[in-house]
Each structure stands twice: as C-alpha cells, then as structure tokens.
Design an enzyme around this catalytic site. Structure first.
Site, short mmCIF file in Angstrom:
data_model
loop_
_atom_site.label_atom_id
_atom_site.label_comp_id
_atom_site.label_asym_id
_atom_site.label_seq_id
_atom_site.Cartn_x
_atom_site.Cartn_y
_atom_site.Cartn_z
N ASP A 33 2.72 -1.94 -8.64
CA ASP A 33 3.47 -1.34 -7.53
C ASP A 33 5.00 -1.43 -7.61
OD1 ASP A 33 0.86 -1.82 -6.78
OD2 ASP A 33 1.35 -2.97 -4.99
N GLU A 218 -3.47 -0.55 1.46
CA GLU A 218 -2.42 -1.36 0.85
C GLU A 218 -1.08 -0.65 1.01
OE1 GLU A 218 -4.79 -3.79 -2.53
OE2 GLU A 218 -4.22 -1.79 -3.17
C1 FRU Z 1 -1.54 -2.65 -4.59
C2 FRU Z 1 -1.71 -4.15 -4.62
C3 FRU Z 1 -1.03 -4.76 -3.39
C4 FRU Z 1 -0.74 -6.17 -3.84
C5 FRU Z 1 -0.39 -5.96 -5.30
C6 FRU Z 1 -0.81 -7.09 -6.20
O1 FRU Z 1 -1.67 -2.05 -5.84
O2 FRU Z 1 -3.07 -4.50 -4.68
O3 FRU Z 1 -1.81 -4.69 -2.22
O4 FRU Z 1 0.30 -6.75 -3.13
O5 FRU Z 1 -1.04 -4.77 -5.71
O6 FRU Z 1 -0.33 -6.89 -7.50
#
Ligand code: FRU
Length: 513
Positions: A33, A218
C-alpha cells in the site's frame, strides 16, 4: 508461455525487462500500500508498506520515496521500521501547520503520521492486536520519532482488525478527522481530535446487508469534491478498498458519493441488497489497483490518488526480482454528473501530459481496418509509450488494439470494444508470462454503451503494466502484464466487419526517464 529464468539454486534472476519506468517501484524488496501521501514544501512524499529484508510480504515498515512531479521518484531510507514490539502497518500523514499536537514548534510545524501498530509478543498487547499510533517529523519527513505514549487509539476490547487510519483536517468544524476500518466487520469508524493525539468516536459507516461477507474493508479515505466543477455544490467521496470481491476479482477500490456533516457519512445511492460488484462504483475496473489513497495538502486542493498496482490474489507470486510491487500512475480525481448521477472522473496527473507533449510522437491520423489486423509502422514500436485514439467499431463485432505485441503477432495485450455485448475488455491472457499464478485473471471488462458510435481511449504502457483511461476518464482499467522485451509492437484490429480508428497518436516515452 515463457518461463522466468531460474538460476541453479532456484532463485529468480533479476528482471530488468519488467522494471517500471513511469511508475514507482523500490530498488529491492517487497512493497504494497501507499502510505502517508503528503505534499510539503514542493515535494510529494510517498511512504509505503515495505519489507526491508525480503521480496515477499513481512517485517512491515514504511519505505519512503520523494518526487517533485509525481513521475520521477527518488528512493529514501526506510522511514519507520518494524521493531521488536510492532510492525508498522498502513496509515497517513498530515502537516500540523498550527502545531496543534505540540510536537513541533510554531516555526517548525511537524509532519504527523498516524499508522497502525501490529503488535508482537512482549509488546504489552496480545500478539496480532492492531491499534493506531503516532510518529512525527520536524525535518520534512527525513527522521521520524515514535510518540512515547503509543497507541493513541485502540478498541475496547482490543481488535486484530482495527487499522489504516486516514487523517484529514475538517475545515468546517475546525478539527482533525480520522477514518479507520474494522476490516473483518466491514465498518469504517470516524473519530475527531483537536491535537492528533486524543481521539473521540463520531460514527460508523457500513452498508445495510453488506454484500460481501468474509471480505475485508481496508484503507478508507474521505474527501470533498466539487460536483461538475461547482464549488457551491460539494459532495463527499468515501473510498473503501475491499479484498476480495472487486469488480475484476480479488482486491479492488470501491467508492461511494454522499454527504458528510462532520459526524456521519451518508451515501447518496447504495446498490440494493444482493447486488453484484457491477452495481457498485470502482476507482478502477482492472485487476491491479488496490489500497488507493489520496495526497494530503496537495497544491490547489487537488485530489490526487495513488493505488498499489497489484492484487492480493497473486501479489506474492508476481515474477519480478529483486523487487516486487509498483504504484499506479498518480491520478487526479474530479466529480461529474454522468447519466444522471455523480461519478468520479480520472486523469493522469498534469505533469504526465507535459511529459507526453515533450516526447516524440507518431501521428497516424485516421486508419480504416477492413476485417483484419494491421500492425502500425515501426516508429510506434516501444515498451514505454502513450497511445491515444478514438475507435469507431462500425459494423465490426470487435474492434481494438494490441499493445506489447510480439513480432509474430502471437502474444500481446488486447484492448477491444465488443459491439454486441457493449463492453470494453482488456485481455492479458496472451500477454507472454501469465503462468506464475492460477489467480492471475485473464480479462477485465467495463459495461459501456457507445456515445455517437465512438470511444476514446488513452493508454499508458510501461514495461510491466497497461493503464487504459476510457471515454476521457469515466473509467480506468489498470492491469499488470509481464511481456518479453521484444514484445514492442502496436496493432489495430477489426473482427466480423470494418472499423475506423481516428486521431491515432503513439508517443515514445522511453527517453523520459
Ligand atoms: C491493505 C493492507 C492494510 C494493512 C497493510 C499491511 O493491503 O492489508 O489493511 O495495513 O496492507 O501490509
């Protein structure tokens, strides 16, 4: 299909043929992300979920890169590293210009990051618990200090699914606003604060009869946009990244348009219970656009979004080395009334348009294709290019183009309009290397009746991706592809009849980086 070269020990060799030129990727190791997107003193900062020690997800930390134009990036040292008590999951950064947190000074206002602590054994929290923590920087994002009294926000009882704080300044109320998810409950929670440290609960946003039980919500985001360019008519856009259940399968970025009164977000339209993903609105109809978020403090109050160009269905198997993960082209978002309801409209950021203008173009004008495939002249050969054209499918049943095509015409990524189905498809099933994961989905589709019998496409081609801006940004299809370096041909085709392609321009962007 070609295999990825393996060395004797079975390790994957470096894959420079898939190193993005127009898109950010870290030199080495895993990235997911975008985090902490913030503009400060002429510099765009891109932080991101990063594994400093391996090419797969793990040891989550915040990597960092900077850019003046959102196209040319410089990788910086890791900003926030996992330690013995926590991994550093996703979050956001704001400029605390008035030093409301007291963590800087009036002369040196801090950048403040809110991130998710994913706790380990020995942290004082149950292993796996997620809570929101704070870190700050008073040297323009170079050095980060964890706040001594972290976490600043946790659920009671503590949760293993409470994450991804996105903070913004809510000007009408004069307070900081945070949205974060309880991922497995499909809930976005809103909080407010006067100092970025003490947070008060405001409300929950969810869907009645959530259509995707078992999926995660998310990376939420909430921002206002003027509808049809009218500043007196602002709407609020709520981004919710959902995994799986996306329009293209696997993970994707969904959005809702509605109103926000400082406490509660109320969407204008929500598809009825039992609807499928096609009844919802998406930032992208391709397979590779997830965890999208927007820049804080962007000049001119513009809304600029960045998405991770991958999909949790196969992200850990993507055949690149020594890095894994790239960001999509930063996009500017606007809101327009389309067919009677508000819809996001997307365009590559302005700096991209100037890059294209300054690069050598082959202008081919109008090309009629009579039930055949027509390879374009050699001046259009390339692996990093911008393509614009208007398709008039005429009486063809399918009309479109092949990008990153092989010299023998056998492999390539097909982008075509189907006149009977009234759909636009990106088909990567013959885009050379596809066998690294059974979940690497072959085709991605937008339902789209034609206006005046024609369709405008703007396509950004890079070494390992294609982004198709459809009908002047009404839709985007972003797909990762893994072609051979020699797959550099562009061709046009018409099946079942004759089609016309107008204003065909192919611009070579290989010298821009
Ligand atoms: C989204 C996610 C978020 C989390 C991060 C962990 O892709 O699952 O929810 O904070 O990646 O790497």
């Amino acid at each position: 299909m070609t295999g990825v070269p393996l060395c004797a020990a079975g390790a994957v060799l470096d894959t420079p043929q898939w190193r993005p030129a127009l898109h950010y990727s870290p030199q080495r190791n895993w990235m997911n992300d975008p985090n902490g997107l913030v503009y400060y003193k002429g510099i765009y900062h891109l932080f991101y979920q990063y594994n400093p020690s391996a090419n797969v997800w793990g040891n989550m930390s915040w990597g960092h890169a900077t850019s003046r134009d959102l196209l040319h990036w410089t990788e910086q040292p890791v900003a926030l590293a996992a330690n013995h008590t926590e991994e550093v999951f996703s979050g956001s950064i704001v400029l605390d210009a008035d030093n409301t947190s007291g963590l800087g000074t009036a002369a040196k206002p801090p950048l403040v990051a809110l991130y998710t602590s994913a706790y380990k054994a020995g942290s004082g929290h149950m292993p796996g618990v997620q809570a929101q923590s704070l870190a700050w920087s008073t040297d323009a994002g170079e050095t980060w200090h964890r706040y001594a009294h972290n976490p600043v926000l946790t659920l009671d009882p503590e949760s293993k699914q409470f994450r991804d704080p996105k903070v913004s300044w809510y000007a009408p109320g004069g307070y900081w606003l945070m949205c974060a998810v309880v991922a497995d409950a499909n809930v976005v929670k809103f909080y407010r604060s006067n100092n970025l440290i003490d947070w008060t609960f405001l409300s929950d946003f969810t869907l009645p009869d959530v259509p995707h039980h078992g999926a995660l919500w998310e990376m939420p985001d909430l921002f206002p946009l003027a509808l049809d360019g009218n500043p007196a008519n602002k709407k609020w856009v709520m981004l919710v990244n959902v995994n799986p259940w996306s329009i293209a399968g696997g993970s994707g970025a969904m959005y809702f348009v509605g109103d926000f009164d400082g406490t509660r977000f109320v969407p204008l339209n929500v598809a009825p219970a039992g609807s499928n993903p096609a009844r919802f609105q998406w930032l992208d109809h391709g397979a590779d656009y997830y965890a999208a978020g927007t820049f804080s403090n962007a000049p001119g109050d513009k809304i600029v979004a960045v998405g991770w160009m991958s999909n949790w269905d196969y992200a850990n198997d993507v055949p690149t080395s020594p890095w894994r993960g790239a960001m999509a082209l930063p996009r500017e978002l606007s809101l327009a009334t389309v067919d009677g309801s508000p819809q996001l409209v997307f365009g590559p950021v302005r700096s991209y348009a100037s890059l294209v203008e300054q690069s050598p173009a082959t202008r081919l004008g109008t090309i009629d294709v009579v039930w055949s495939t027509r390879t374009l002249p050699a001046t259009t050969n390339g692996v990093i290019q911008d393509i614009e054209l208007t398709i008039e499918p005429g009486d063809a049943s399918r009309a479109g183009l092949v990008v990153r095509g092989s010299p023998d015409g056998k492999t390539g990524t097909r982008i075509f309009y189907d006149t009977r189905a009234q759909t636009l498809t990106v088909d990567r099933s013959h885009a050379a290397h596809t066998s690294f994961s059974p979940a690497f989905s072959p085709q991605h589709i937008v339902n789209l009746p034609l206006h005046d019998g024609r369709l405008h496409l703007h396509i950004v081609v890079d070494r390992a991706s294609v982004e198709v801006f459809v009908d002047r940004g009404r839709y985007v299809i972003t797909d990762a592809i893994f072609p051979r370096l020699t797959d550099n041909r562009v061709s046009l085709f018409a099946e079942g009849g004759d089609a016309t392609f107008r204003d065909v321009v192919v611009t070579d962007l290989s010298h821009s980086h």
